[in-house]
Design a protein around this motif. Structure first.
Motif, PDB file in Angstrom:
ATOM      1  N   ASN A   9       1.845 -26.018  14.535  1.00 41.02           N
ATOM      2  CA  ASN A   9       1.338 -27.122  15.348  1.00 41.02           C
ATOM      3  C   ASN A   9       1.891 -27.137  16.771  1.00 41.02           C
ATOM      4  N   GLN A  11       2.412 -25.380  20.682  1.00 42.31           N
ATOM      5  CA  GLN A  11       1.424 -24.855  21.622  1.00 42.31           C
ATOM      6  C   GLN A  11       1.001 -23.431  21.267  1.00 42.31           C
ATOM      7  N   ARG A  14      -0.611 -23.060  17.485  1.00 43.04           N
ATOM      8  CA  ARG A  14      -2.005 -23.471  17.328  1.00 43.04           C
ATOM      9  C   ARG A  14      -2.957 -22.446  17.936  1.00 43.04           C
ATOM     10  N   GLU A 155      -3.933 -26.067  26.130  1.00 48.28           N
ATOM     11  CA  GLU A 155      -4.810 -27.210  25.886  1.00 48.28           C
ATOM     12  C   GLU A 155      -4.184 -28.237  24.957  1.00 48.28           C
ATOM     13  N   ARG A 156      -3.235 -27.808  24.124  1.00 42.17           N
ATOM     14  CA  ARG A 156      -2.679 -28.687  23.107  1.00 42.17           C
ATOM     15  C   ARG A 156      -1.202 -28.920  23.346  1.00 42.17           C
ATOM     16  N   TYR A 290      -7.794 -29.388  29.191  1.00 42.98           N
ATOM     17  CA  TYR A 290      -6.417 -29.851  29.111  1.00 42.98           C
ATOM     18  C   TYR A 290      -6.316 -31.381  29.211  1.00 42.98           C
TER      19      TYR A 290
END
Length: 291
Positions: A9, A11, A14, A155-156, A290
């Motif tokens: 989980n 960056q 993922r 993005e995460r 983002y």
């Protein structure tokens, strides 16, 4: 080819899962901290023995740089003893391990980009815990890759790009540190580099050791922020024009010392695996993803 991923989980984790789901000819098992506590050697050994991966990718880490100054024991548990448990388990089944590390293992005082053979001298508990993890992995499993990176965004998860975009919605001006330099690194590019390395290492069983992978061109946080806002305005992300002012490290004191120089020399990874540095400006073109 079977791959075990920890820290699914995060960056990089993922991005790895997204990348591997599109691959054929391999099997992977991706776990988060609830599914695998890497500080629990018994649990680690059980899962690794049952799954029998060819390579373990450790993307799990304690990354709260400032909190690590007060939570040293926790930082070392996750960043030192966790990787050691994974490396021992990998070695037990003759698997390889790829462990993600950081520019914080250096003091940041060099005038040049850091190479893999440069002397390490971490300045805070986070950096010390990550360096201890490097040593533990190298000692526990001969078939190891240690991948140092820096200034990760994607993005995460939480990162500098997302923080800047959030601030741009409420601020008219902002001070950003202009005397710390590094290479912003897109998490998706790290995932691609990891997969490239993993395939070659498993197939050829060589080229083990320490490698650097980060973005280019090298910039300050101030220049990075200006580029973020420039692209955000071009793409009409509902952010207002913002005045960005360069400030010094002394103007923005933090509990943990930040390296003034986080620039990593990436020649070795290019020569060994043909991997180019991350093009962070190209990654920012997708800035809508983002926000």
């Amino acid at each position: 080819m079977k791959i075990l991923i920890t820290g699914k989980n995060g960056q990089v984790g993922r991005c790895l899962v997204d990348l591997l789901e599109a691959q054929t000819g391999l099997t992977f098992l991706a776990l988060d901290r609830e599914e695998l506590d890497i500080t629990d050697s018994i649990q680690v050994d059980k899962i690794v023995t049952e799954f029998q991966p060819n390579i373990i990718i450790n993307a799990a880490a304690y990354t709260a740089v400032d909190k690590a100054e007060q939570e040293s024991e926790l930082a070392f548990a996750i960043n030192r003893y966790g990787p050691q448990n994974l490396a021992y388990a990998a070695n037990k089944i003759n698997a390889a391990i790829l462990h993600i590390s950081t520019d914080y293992v250096f003091d940041g005082n060099s005038a040049e980009s850091y190479t893999e053979s440069d002397v390490t001298a971490p300045q805070g508990e986070y950096g010390r815990s990550k360096l201890a993890g490097e040593h533990a992995v190298a000692q526990a499993c001969p078939k190891h890759i240690i991948l140092r990176t820096a200034w990760v965004f994607g993005e995460r998860g939480n990162n500098f790009v997302k923080t800047m975009l959030r601030l741009a919605k409420t601020r008219e001006s902002l001070g950003v540190v202009g005397d710390q330099f590094g290479g912003p690194t897109y998490a998706g590019d790290i995932a691609k580099a990891i997969l490239t390395i993993s395939k070659q290492v498993v197939r050829e069983s060589k080229a083990y050791g320490i490698y650097h992978f980060s973005g280019f061109p090298h910039v300050s946080w101030y220049i990075f922020a200006k580029k973020i806002f420039e692209i955000a305005l071009e793409q009409d992300l509902h952010v207002q024009p913002i005045q960005v002012n360069p400030i010094t490290t002394l103007d923005y004191p933090t509990p943990a010392k930040r390296p003034a120089n986080s620039r990593l020399n990436c020649d070795k990874i290019h020569n060994a695996f043909g991997i180019e540095q991350s093009d962070w400006q190209a990654a920012l073109v997708r800035i809508k993803e983002y926000s």
